[in-house]
Design a protein around this motif. Sequence first.
Motif, PDB file in Angstrom:
ATOM      1  N   VAL A  67       0.860  -1.182   0.000  1.00 32.55           N
ATOM      2  CA  VAL A  67       0.000   0.000   0.000  1.00 32.55           C
ATOM      3  C   VAL A  67       0.894   1.229   0.000  1.00 32.55           C
ATOM      4  O   VAL A  67       1.725   1.399   0.898  1.00 32.55           O
ATOM      5  N   LEU A  68       0.738   2.003  -1.031  1.00 30.24           N
ATOM      6  CA  LEU A  68       1.542   3.217  -1.183  1.00 30.24           C
ATOM      7  C   LEU A  68       0.710   4.422  -0.795  1.00 30.24           C
ATOM      8  O   LEU A  68      -0.485   4.492  -1.112  1.00 30.24           O
ATOM      9  N   PRO A  69       1.285   5.341  -0.107  1.00 32.04           N
ATOM     10  CA  PRO A  69       0.516   6.541   0.234  1.00 32.04           C
ATOM     11  C   PRO A  69       0.182   7.331  -1.012  1.00 32.04           C
ATOM     12  O   PRO A  69       0.966   7.407  -1.949  1.00 32.04           O
ATOM     13  N   ASP A  70      -0.998   7.922  -1.032  1.00 32.03           N
ATOM     14  CA  ASP A  70      -1.458   8.707  -2.157  1.00 32.03           C
ATOM     15  C   ASP A  70      -1.079  10.162  -1.914  1.00 32.03           C
ATOM     16  O   ASP A  70      -1.655  10.822  -1.049  1.00 32.03           O
ATOM     17  N   PRO A  71      -0.082  10.667  -2.659  1.00 30.08           N
ATOM     18  CA  PRO A  71       0.324  12.062  -2.396  1.00 30.08           C
ATOM     19  C   PRO A  71      -0.735  13.072  -2.805  1.00 30.08           C
ATOM     20  O   PRO A  71      -0.645  14.232  -2.441  1.00 30.08           O
ATOM     21  N   ASN A  72      -1.743  12.633  -3.566  1.00 30.50           N
ATOM     22  CA  ASN A  72      -2.791  13.554  -4.007  1.00 30.50           C
ATOM     23  C   ASN A  72      -4.046  13.438  -3.173  1.00 30.50           C
ATOM     24  O   ASN A  72      -5.092  13.963  -3.540  1.00 30.50           O
ATOM     25  N   LYS A  73      -3.987  12.745  -2.059  1.00 34.53           N
ATOM     26  CA  LYS A  73      -5.164  12.581  -1.210  1.00 34.53           C
ATOM     27  C   LYS A  73      -4.968  13.364   0.084  1.00 34.53           C
ATOM     28  O   LYS A  73      -4.085  13.055   0.868  1.00 34.53           O
ATOM     29  N   PRO A  74      -5.773  14.377   0.318  1.00 37.20           N
ATOM     30  CA  PRO A  74      -5.672  15.102   1.587  1.00 37.20           C
ATOM     31  C   PRO A  74      -6.303  14.294   2.710  1.00 37.20           C
ATOM     32  O   PRO A  74      -7.383  13.718   2.551  1.00 37.20           O
ATOM     33  N   VAL A  75      -5.619  14.228   3.838  1.00 32.89           N
ATOM     34  CA  VAL A  75      -6.134  13.436   4.961  1.00 32.89           C
ATOM     35  C   VAL A  75      -6.370  14.268   6.213  1.00 32.89           C
ATOM     36  O   VAL A  75      -7.121  13.847   7.087  1.00 32.89           O
ATOM     37  N   SER A  76      -5.737  15.425   6.327  1.00 31.39           N
ATOM     38  CA  SER A  76      -5.937  16.213   7.536  1.00 31.39           C
ATOM     39  C   SER A  76      -5.546  17.649   7.260  1.00 31.39           C
ATOM     40  O   SER A  76      -4.865  17.957   6.282  1.00 31.39           O
ATOM     41  N   ASP A 109      -1.677  12.117   2.201  1.00 29.96           N
ATOM     42  CA  ASP A 109      -1.621  10.775   2.792  1.00 29.96           C
ATOM     43  C   ASP A 109      -0.197  10.364   3.137  1.00 29.96           C
ATOM     44  O   ASP A 109       0.030   9.616   4.072  1.00 29.96           O
ATOM     45  N   GLU A 110       0.781  10.872   2.378  1.00 32.19           N
ATOM     46  CA  GLU A 110       2.172  10.513   2.684  1.00 32.19           C
ATOM     47  C   GLU A 110       2.814  11.474   3.662  1.00 32.19           C
ATOM     48  O   GLU A 110       4.005  11.396   3.938  1.00 32.19           O
ATOM     49  N   GLY A 111       2.047  12.410   4.202  1.00 28.34           N
ATOM     50  CA  GLY A 111       2.539  13.296   5.250  1.00 28.34           C
ATOM     51  C   GLY A 111       3.136  14.594   4.755  1.00 28.34           C
ATOM     52  O   GLY A 111       3.584  15.400   5.567  1.00 28.34           O
ATOM     53  N   SER A 112       3.140  14.816   3.466  1.00 24.61           N
ATOM     54  CA  SER A 112       3.717  16.048   2.932  1.00 24.61           C
ATOM     55  C   SER A 112       2.625  17.082   2.714  1.00 24.61           C
ATOM     56  O   SER A 112       1.460  16.740   2.502  1.00 24.61           O
ATOM     57  N   PRO A 113       2.984  18.368   2.742  1.00 25.37           N
ATOM     58  CA  PRO A 113       1.975  19.405   2.500  1.00 25.37           C
ATOM     59  C   PRO A 113       1.554  19.418   1.041  1.00 25.37           C
ATOM     60  O   PRO A 113       2.347  19.145   0.148  1.00 25.37           O
ATOM     61  N   MET A 114       0.282  19.754   0.801  1.00 21.60           N
ATOM     62  CA  MET A 114      -0.274  19.826  -0.538  1.00 21.60           C
ATOM     63  C   MET A 114      -0.562  21.287  -0.866  1.00 21.60           C
ATOM     64  O   MET A 114      -1.158  22.010  -0.057  1.00 21.60           O
ATOM     65  N   THR A 115      -0.142  21.698  -2.041  1.00 16.19           N
ATOM     66  CA  THR A 115      -0.338  23.094  -2.466  1.00 16.19           C
ATOM     67  C   THR A 115      -1.144  23.179  -3.739  1.00 16.19           C
ATOM     68  O   THR A 115      -1.183  24.218  -4.384  1.00 16.19           O
ATOM     69  N   THR A 116      -1.792  22.085  -4.129  1.00  7.54           N
ATOM     70  CA  THR A 116      -2.517  22.070  -5.398  1.00  7.54           C
ATOM     71  C   THR A 116      -3.919  22.626  -5.285  1.00  7.54           C
ATOM     72  O   THR A 116      -4.592  22.787  -6.293  1.00  7.54           O
ATOM     73  N   PHE A 117      -4.403  22.873  -4.096  1.00 10.16           N
ATOM     74  CA  PHE A 117      -5.777  23.332  -3.938  1.00 10.16           C
ATOM     75  C   PHE A 117      -5.859  24.844  -4.141  1.00 10.16           C
ATOM     76  O   PHE A 117      -4.943  25.610  -3.797  1.00 10.16           O
ATOM     77  N   ASN A 118      -6.987  25.255  -4.685  1.00 10.15           N
ATOM     78  CA  ASN A 118      -7.282  26.667  -4.837  1.00 10.15           C
ATOM     79  C   ASN A 118      -7.493  27.278  -3.458  1.00 10.15           C
ATOM     80  O   ASN A 118      -8.171  26.695  -2.614  1.00 10.15           O
ATOM     81  N   PRO A 119      -6.899  28.454  -3.191  1.00  9.74           N
ATOM     82  CA  PRO A 119      -7.136  29.077  -1.865  1.00  9.74           C
ATOM     83  C   PRO A 119      -8.608  29.278  -1.556  1.00  9.74           C
ATOM     84  O   PRO A 119      -9.006  29.305  -0.393  1.00  9.74           O
ATOM     85  N   ALA A 120      -9.436  29.394  -2.615  1.00  9.12           N
ATOM     86  CA  ALA A 120     -10.869  29.573  -2.365  1.00  9.12           C
ATOM     87  C   ALA A 120     -11.496  28.322  -1.763  1.00  9.12           C
ATOM     88  O   ALA A 120     -12.601  28.380  -1.202  1.00  9.12           O
ATOM     89  N   ALA A 121     -10.825  27.168  -1.880  1.00  9.74           N
ATOM     90  CA  ALA A 121     -11.381  25.937  -1.330  1.00  9.74           C
ATOM     91  C   ALA A 121     -11.185  25.837   0.172  1.00  9.74           C
ATOM     92  O   ALA A 121     -11.790  24.985   0.824  1.00  9.74           O
ATOM     93  N   VAL A 122     -10.317  26.665   0.739  1.00 11.22           N
ATOM     94  CA  VAL A 122     -10.042  26.617   2.176  1.00 11.22           C
ATOM     95  C   VAL A 122     -10.769  27.791   2.834  1.00 11.22           C
ATOM     96  O   VAL A 122     -10.644  28.930   2.378  1.00 11.22           O
ATOM     97  N   SER A 123     -11.537  27.501   3.842  1.00 18.79           N
ATOM     98  CA  SER A 123     -12.298  28.550   4.524  1.00 18.79           C
ATOM     99  C   SER A 123     -12.177  28.376   6.018  1.00 18.79           C
ATOM    100  O   SER A 123     -11.865  27.288   6.523  1.00 18.79           O
TER     101      SER A 123
END
Length: 1989
Positions: free
Chosen positions: A1368-1377, A1404-1418
């Motif tokens: 099972v490989l962590p999904d770097p494109n899956k946000p978990v927290s 999922d692999e513990g690294s920060p994700m920067t692919t999301f649009n800032p408008a998606a975070v509220s």
Amino acid sequence: MSSAGAQRLQGASSRGGGRQPRRIRVYDCRSGDKPSSSGPLLETSGLDFNHFLQILHEAMIPNFTLGLGSVFMKFAIHSHETFVLVTTDRKPLDLDRFAELQNGSTLYLLRRKDQALQLAMEEHITFTPHYDTLIRSGLHEYYASEGQKPLPYALAELIDNALWATAKNTGTRTIELRMLFDESLGKPAIVVLDNGCGMTLKQLNNWAVFRHSKFTRANSTCESQKDGYVRPDPVPRSLNSDISYFGVGGKQAVFYIGDSTRMISKPVGSPDVHELVLSKEDFERKERNKEDIYSGVIRNRKPGDSSHVNKDNERFLHALIAEESGKESFTAVVITGIGPQHITFLKQDFEMWTRELAHTYHYYIHGLNGNDMKSSFSNSDQLPKIDIQVTLLEKHPRSPRVMNLREVDNDMQTLYINAAADKFEFKATTGLDTGTVEGVIRYHPFLYDKETYPEDPYAVQEPCNEDDDSDESGIRHQARGKRPIFECFWNGRLIPYTTVSEFDWCAWPGTTSKIPEECYSRFSGVLFTDDKFQVSTNKLTFMDLEQRVRSKETIFTRVVNGKEQRITHKNMFFSWLKNCHEKLDKQVKFLGFKEIVKRDDVTSKKMQHPWATFSSIEWDGNIYKTGQLVKSQKTIPILHGTVVQFLLYGDHDKDVFATGGQVEVCLEPKALYNKNKIIPISKINRIVKEEAIKINIERDLNKLPHKLKVDWPDGNPWPENGVRPAGTPLGALKVEILTKNGVSIWTIPTLVHATVNKLSVKLSIKKTGLGNDEEVVSFVAQHTTKWHFFFRKMETLTDPGSYTLLLETMITESGATTFGDENLPSYELKFTITAGSAEGFEMDGVSSTLHVGVPFDIPLHLKDCYGNAILSVPSLLPVLKCSDLDLSYETVDSSGSKFIIKGVKARGKVLNYQQSKTYDLKVTLPGLKKDTQTFKVSVLPGNPHSIHVMTEENPITVENGTPVRLNVEIHDEVGNVTAHPRQIVHCQVQGLPPVKIDCSSTGAGQLVTKPINLNIIGGEPQKLKVQFSQKCMALVVRELKVIPSTRVSLIKLFSRDDENLVLRNNEKIEWLAGGTLGKLFYKLYDEAGRAVPLTDEIASMIKVNWTSPVNLKDLLQGKLPDIQVPTQVLEDRFYQVSYQDQSVSVSFTIKPRPDEPARLKATLLQNTVNLGKTLSGTINLELVDQHDNATKTLTSNCVNHMTVKAEGLDKSAVSFIWQESNRSVEVTGIRFLRGSPGIRELLFTCFSYMTAVIVKVTAGHPAQLKLVSGPKQPLQVKNDHSIPTPFIVQLSDKWGNPSPDKRVVVELTSSPPALKVMTAVISQPVDSEGKASFSVNSVCGPKGYYQLNFNGSFNNEPIPGPSVSLAVLPDPNKPVSLSVEYDSAARFPAGGTCPVFSVTVVSDEGSPMTTFNPAAVSMLLWEGVPSQNRPPPTATELRCSKPMENERRDCFHFTNKQIPERAGKYTIQFSLHIDETRSLLSNQITINVVANQPVKLGPDSQPPAPVVSCCMDIAHRTLVKNMTLTIMDSYGNPAGQDLGGKVVASIRSSSGDSNKPIPLFDGNIKRYPINLVQGKAHIASLSIKENSPGEDGSAYTLLFDAEVPMVPTPLAPFELTFHFYNDALNQQKMSELLEKKTELSAALAAHKGLFSGYSEFLEMLTVQYLSASDKVAELRGFLVRSNVNVAEPISIPDIDRLLKENTTEADRILRDPRRVCSIRDNFRGQQDVLGMVGHLAYVQDDAAARVISWHIRGDMDCVITRTTEAARRIYDNTQGRQQVMALDSMYVPPLNRGLPQMRNGRMLFEPPGNPVLARELLMSPQEGESCDIVFQNILKETILIDDLDSANNYRREVVQNKMPCPTILTRNGERVSAIGKFGGAQNKAPPIDTLTVFGAPLPQHYHSLIAQAELLCQCRTAVEKRDRAQKDRDDHLLTMNSLQTREKQQDMEKKEKRLEEIERQLMMKPMRPVKRGAEGAGEPLGIITKRAK
């Protein structure tokens, strides 16, 4: 010369007549040819070494192999030849060694000492058991194995030998246990292999001698001095490896495990391998042949020579022997003939017995301090490294199981060491040189609510008693229980069956001890002894340890840091134990004993008494007392309550320590719970604060409903006990549910947190009566935002009576009107409904069916317009009319409310009941509005009156033998046929039984008697009487005449051959089966016995039951058809000849008898059998005739002549059993042992008879599951992704045949359980083909390696199945927290600015994700504390801010967000919008918004503007009453809780005129001081004085100034405007106007706010719609540019269609085969591991992938790690077999220098063949930067070019430019090295299908499809938003233009006009003179509305 030599040798033999013979075998191995496998046997008794050498030089010597002197052998040793004569141990022969040679010794004649043997040589040995076998044989009897499973200890005996053999190794000591259970390699075997010193030939011979211990070996005559036993020097823990001891255990072990052993050994320095085989079979053979049992052969051969292994079931030995090459020394013990029970145990309990071995050798493996995983200290360097590895190899596809005992972490010593908190080391000396014992006691403390003493994972646990409450009572099972403290080790290894319970100094001293008894049960310990203590020969039991250490002479001393302390040992132990208890145990102390009670709530009677109660406890440093608020943890639900008392089981009377107990809690709030709960003390939440508990309790109370508020929106309220006429409308009603705080609610909480109960309001109207209330109306209203609980107008109350309207609050789901034993709020209204005036009438109770002459009543009911009954009117006289009938009535009853027409009768001729006629009955009451009613009636005949017989004939005539049929009718008084209940007519015919007919339903019937059978003499008729009677009618009599009958009454059967032969009725006849009975005829006779002539009619009535139809011509002649007798003897056939449907008949029975035997018959009860199973039921064999009838002619002797044949039949199990009862043979034991399923023919023979039966053979018992289809291996799945290819498993029997047994259920499980596998079904039965398919929808779990296990079950029996490994490989494109960072110490002042919140989306692999649009975070903010995981709908949403230059770019920042203006608890939660259905929430953050800086003084609520006068009444002079002023911040929050001072009240003119007279306060004062305490000043009452000065009609300002020394800036005062008048009347009028003005102003403000909100909302909806439309247009443009044709206008169905097509195409591409790397990466996903090189990149081009993969083929399986530590870990785990490379040790090359043809930015030459750097063709999907470094180090500057010619030309150009040229690869597989070398196989890449190559990436089209799918999803979301925004805007426009909105606008205009009128009245001057005051009194009256600043 040769003759003389022979004579000397023969003479030596003859001289040895009195000596013991000594014959020695000599192998001549000098020549290069292979010598003979059997050398000559020479007699050497009486010869010395020199004579022996002299004889060897002779030409011929006698060979005693075939007989003394029978043959002469030639050695031919020349005088100049060099040779050496050695023993089989390669020791050169000299005088001493020659003298030590024994009879049967073997010598080699070699050219040199180390010459290799060309052929294996054999040496005969003897191994007669030593005499110790007799003198010490009792030891085994007395100290035999006590264990339940001694097999691990038998293996331990072999490991003991290996440890001894490797004791002197300077490097790693390797011991391997190989379990070879793969049948494809031969029979099962166990191999114990070590790299020790090996055994010489003599040592191997000694090993075979039973009881030849290390102490007796030194005394052997053939051993040298150095072989004597020397005791090793003392070492700590006696870890000296000196444990191969008695010469017994190894041989006992191998023959306990199997029945044969092969010892293979190569000693140090010897070129030969010695091999000895001992077997039970060989011993038994020698005993049968009278041979020497204790003799054998040792084979000496060269390493790796397995030519002597020729048995097919020993194929595994070839591989084992092949490993010998290159080894300096070794020993291998090969055990075969292993018992099946041992194989099963070793397979099934692999973990258990390897754990037991790890326990046995724990300290040899882990060193002196054992496996202490908590400590960083390692003592492994102090001992040689010992690797004991166990391998279990089974048949494919089962994977090998490998276990290094160093990796076992759950053996008991490991558990003890790591669970201990402290240890006490000591030493025991038992006397002078009699042995030393080293000991360790470990302490396992009690922690809070459990013991930490480890439990044995494999120990059998005692069953749990459900009634035992000891775990909650404070009585815990003692940690160690009854187990002993000490395990005992001898020379460092465990002696498993000896333990020592305790010593006197470590035992509990009794009740006098100051340390609790349970502390003494928290010990574990170990004793280490040397070999001065005796153990049993199998090393399972000490013989004298406990007796000696418990001796009085034993001296105990404590050991600290390796040094002994000479202090009183017992006192030191007590001090150590006391320290452990006080510092390590975390127990509960019970304080304040109260009383002993009995508890009936405990289910177990033995636990109900005694219970001690206490008032408080001390636990974990905290005191808990009675009355204290507590909160529970780990309970459902979480409880809050007050402590009632603490309970502890036991008879205690003072303060006491205990490991647990219980607490009785009174649940709070009591109004909600009203009960006590007893929970374990361990359930008390120790970290919660009392304030938080109180807040929870108060919050629960405030959430409860308190009352109902009822409004009548239509303005027509009904008063209590009001009276309304029928039909008056009730309502409408608007209901609100209010709490105690006046808050409107519609839900209440339940007792379980995180859920709510919705509330409804039930409206019911009950009509009340005398003890019986009837509910007439019932509605339930649900809550709406606008109208709360709303009930529409009801106009259904038209029934007069008393009513009660009841509004009840109820819980929506359950309908309950109570909550927590309290009634929910309700509302009750009583009223009365009355009836109106009479307008018509109704007829009730009149039957629609009437009877002639039967009186009936017609009741009438007078009604009002709603049908309500009213009182009767006596003056009304009814009029009755009906056509064709005469109607009359007797009287009218009109008393009270009755109106009944009595005694009505109808007379006339009517139709019968089947033809009833409907009449119109008209009733008229003159004088009413609706005076006439008509109803339909059916008039039927009346009551029965007489019987009428329907015949004119008298007498009635009937033929004898026939029944009499008579028709009768019942008439009423008018002559109508009438039908009534119980209308039964009886008929009595003389001489016959009476008959009756029921005329109840029709009024008529037919009487049928039984046939009359009279004896008529002479043919004269006879007369009889007939009587008709009915109970209520007159008797009727008739006469009956009976005449004779001519019917057929007899049939007779005759034989045509003999007319005197008559077949009698019911006769039984025997006849041959299958024969014919013919020539029958018949005759008929009448009653008088006369023959009846046969006619066509009579003949047609003759019936036979054996054939149909019958020939009518034969019947007319009296002939009957022939009878065919049945062919089956068991079938008795009944035959009958009948006339006229069997009224006259004759019958007989024929019994068939069998014919002669014709054939053999086999009968099967069951024709289907499983392969390998016995056919259920039996097969019956018998002789039958031609018709298959059993002839019963078989005899018991026939059994010996019966045989059976069939393919694959197990004939040994077949039995033929004679059955005397039916004279047949029963066959049992039919079983097939081979072949495939299908049809089998069983052929049975008996003498000349033969028969065959067919049996269907199906697959055998389900035995295994095989994976027949599935995804390719190695299987790697991203977390939360699916496995596209389903797994298909096949059920088969043990022969591999598919088994379609649908009773077998296949289950899919994962291992370890941390992996969550989502499938359509977890378990399912196999299908009709025996297959089960599993589709894995998703796998979810931490990264790592797992297994999918397929297991079956059949009748609760497991069926083994395959296992599939997956990573099972962590999904770097899956946000978990969401990770939130902010200044947690920041203060939140009201209205201020929040600190910066930085939100990181963690993948999922513990690294920060920067692919999301800032408008998606509220950021969501709401008031209140967290209650649920999701925010409430009312939460305020704040958007992300743009990051500053110095802020991180891998997270989202929320800056300058305003803090709410209202102080209190708030909750913040951050949300990530992933898509329309998914969102991710962070943890909720509670902030406390506090008041800002104090700036003003203000009231809690704004008081109205007072109007006062200077009259005597104090009420008219009061300015304020009960008002509290508070210091506030600018937002109205209390901000002066810690401030004090005073508030001064004063009065000033509102106009600022200083000349205007100022009113004075009571007491004639101008300033009124009030104390200011904690920021508040309370004013009970403040008034002006009587006859105070002031200007009539003027406005003044009441000013409150705060004087607070601690506030640096003055606080804004509070100002209140009031009006002053001289008289009370004017004051009252102005006060009323002011109140009306206030009301109108508030109403207008509400209206304006509503319409303003409408406009703002419309503007907002318009903006949303336009914005959504623009977004749709923008996304459509993107889609068109991406070649996606979307129709205009865009619709959801079109997008869904395109999205489905897109997804289908992408899935197809994923399923298409493409190149993959076939190396299995077992390390990817581990910590700090990138993966194997072959998996780090893709290569697009096949040719490039082929040549690059081949070029670096040696690095393709190299594992790349981030750190050297991770690389070292993998190296150690794989024992150096896996190559690794660490990133942190790689050289990072400088900037890319490019291709060699480029220098300083210009091209040196035109390059041929399209050169490119090879590493640039590698595409890394993840960790691109790290992978670039890896491939720069591996490939360096390697170039890829088109072909070989281009490569050579390119290299020449580079070299001519004086530059080095790197390695060049060509696309057709050639290589030119960096030095210019090319050509040859080593520089040519093989075909791609033979290589391990890089995988191919997904095509670009796939990525385009994914991008298009994402655009389509975004477009679909945008279209949904646009459509939703358009609908919301249209709906809002309809609301704004609705009639209700226009009415509100008109109401607002009216109120504006009214307000203007009031303001004009207030501005008018007073019309009467001023009573007192200064100038300016004539100014207009005004109200100042200035607010305090």
